[in-house]
Design an enzyme around this catalytic site. Structure first.
Site, short mmCIF file in Angstrom:
data_model
loop_
_atom_site.label_atom_id
_atom_site.label_comp_id
_atom_site.label_asym_id
_atom_site.label_seq_id
_atom_site.Cartn_x
_atom_site.Cartn_y
_atom_site.Cartn_z
N ASP A 30 0.87 -1.16 0.19
CA ASP A 30 0.06 -0.01 -0.13
C ASP A 30 0.94 1.34 -0.07
OD1 ASP A 30 -3.25 0.65 1.28
OD2 ASP A 30 -1.82 2.07 1.02
N ILE A 31 0.52 2.26 -0.77
CA ILE A 31 1.41 3.29 -0.97
C ILE A 31 1.23 4.35 0.28
CG2 ILE A 31 -0.28 5.04 -2.26
CD1 ILE A 31 2.11 5.10 -4.28
N ASN A 86 -12.91 -3.22 2.14
CA ASN A 86 -14.10 -2.35 1.78
C ASN A 86 -14.87 -2.57 0.80
OD1 ASN A 86 -12.94 -1.26 4.38
ND2 ASN A 86 -11.42 -0.09 3.30
N GLU A 94 -12.21 3.38 -1.49
CA GLU A 94 -11.49 4.67 -2.47
C GLU A 94 -11.12 4.14 -3.66
OE1 GLU A 94 -8.60 6.39 0.02
OE2 GLU A 94 -10.06 7.42 1.41
N VAL A 95 -10.58 2.94 -3.94
CA VAL A 95 -10.02 2.22 -5.02
C VAL A 95 -11.35 1.32 -5.39
CG1 VAL A 95 -8.40 1.20 -6.37
CG2 VAL A 95 -7.81 2.85 -4.48
N HIS A 99 -9.95 -5.56 -3.49
CA HIS A 99 -8.78 -5.76 -3.07
C HIS A 99 -8.86 -6.07 -1.51
CE1 HIS A 99 -9.43 -1.60 -2.74
NE2 HIS A 99 -8.95 -1.35 -1.41
N HIS A 101 -6.98 -5.71 2.27
CA HIS A 101 -5.63 -5.06 3.18
C HIS A 101 -5.42 -6.15 4.09
CE1 HIS A 101 -6.52 -0.47 2.42
NE2 HIS A 101 -7.85 -1.34 2.24
P1 5GP Z 1 -9.60 1.20 0.08
O1 5GP Z 1 -10.17 2.25 1.02
O2 5GP Z 1 -10.25 1.43 -1.39
O3 5GP Z 1 -10.07 -0.08 0.78
O4 5GP Z 1 -8.44 1.45 0.18
C1 5GP Z 1 -7.51 1.63 -1.21
C2 5GP Z 1 -5.97 1.80 -0.79
O5 5GP Z 1 -5.39 1.76 -1.93
C3 5GP Z 1 -5.46 2.48 0.27
O6 5GP Z 1 -4.96 2.33 1.38
C4 5GP Z 1 -4.45 3.51 -0.55
O7 5GP Z 1 -3.36 3.99 0.19
C5 5GP Z 1 -4.16 2.46 -1.59
N1 5GP Z 1 -3.67 3.20 -2.83
C6 5GP Z 1 -4.39 3.93 -3.59
N2 5GP Z 1 -3.68 4.37 -4.87
C7 5GP Z 1 -2.55 3.57 -4.73
C8 5GP Z 1 -1.56 3.34 -5.74
O8 5GP Z 1 -1.57 3.94 -6.75
N3 5GP Z 1 -0.68 2.43 -5.33
C9 5GP Z 1 -0.67 1.65 -4.31
N4 5GP Z 1 0.33 0.81 -3.84
N5 5GP Z 1 -1.71 1.93 -3.23
C10 5GP Z 1 -2.58 2.58 -3.57
#
Ligand code: 5GP
Ligand code: ZN
Length: 146
Positions: A30-31, A86, A94-95, A99, A101
């Site tokens: 995660d970035i 999520n 957010e993405v 996926h 975590h």
């Molecule tokens: P969500 O809230 O959708 O479950 O989490 C998305 C996760 O993807 C976040 O923890 C965010 O830091 C991570 N993320 C967003 N954009 C990128 C990216 O371009 N590369 C990587 N490696 N992680 C990302």
């Protein structure tokens, strides 16, 4: 899907630090990690989230997540691990590409500290990739199992 960052990462069209990849799933760092070792297990194909992902892929992603939880808890001494997915903006997604975590908890704090993040550095990324590398066979065993 056009414009999806995780689709691009899975196809190596955008950069990421990889721990593992096969034809169905990828494990990346995660970035914005909550703690060191915060990983994302993603499907290579685009699905929005857990509600529209085929069960075979859900099974592979969660098996890999379980293997990573074992690696962190048993072999790397993490006192805790969160495994979280999520689904939907209301749940904090957010993405919008499926996926999971996997988040080792070295300090404790549980859910209360899930939003405290830092930007991944290349040094930290290299450290995490090297930390997991000796245990890739555990991921492969979990994925091969019944
Ligand atoms: P969500 O809230 O959708 O479950 O989490 C998305 C996760 O993807 C976040 O923890 C965010 O830091 C991570 N993320 C967003 N954009 C990128 C990216 O371009 N590369 C990587 N490696 N992680 C990302
Ligand atoms: Zn996608």
């Amino acid at each position: 899907m056009a414009g999806c960052i995780f689709c691009k990462i899975a196809k190596s069209e955008a950069p990421a630090h990889f721990v593992y990849q096969d034809s169905d799933i990828s494990i990346i760092l995660d970035i914005y990690p909550v703690e060191k070792g915060h990983l994302l297990v993603i499907s290579n194909e685009h699905y929005e989230s857990i509600h529209d992902t085929p069960s075979r892929i859900i099974s592979k992603v969660f098996r890999a997540a379980a293997a990573l939880a074992r690696i962190y808890r048993v072999y790397l001494g993490a006192p805790g691990v969160n495994v979280v997915t999520n689904s939907g903006r209301a749940a904090g997604q957010e993405v919008f590409h499926f996926h999971v975590h996997v988040l080792p908890r070295w300090r404790g704090g549980g859910w209360r500290t899930l939003t405290m993040r830092h930007r991944l550095t290349s040094e930290e990324a290299e450290e995490v990739v090297n930390m997991i590398k000796p245990y890739i066979h555990i991921i492969e065993e979990y994925l091969a199992g019944e």
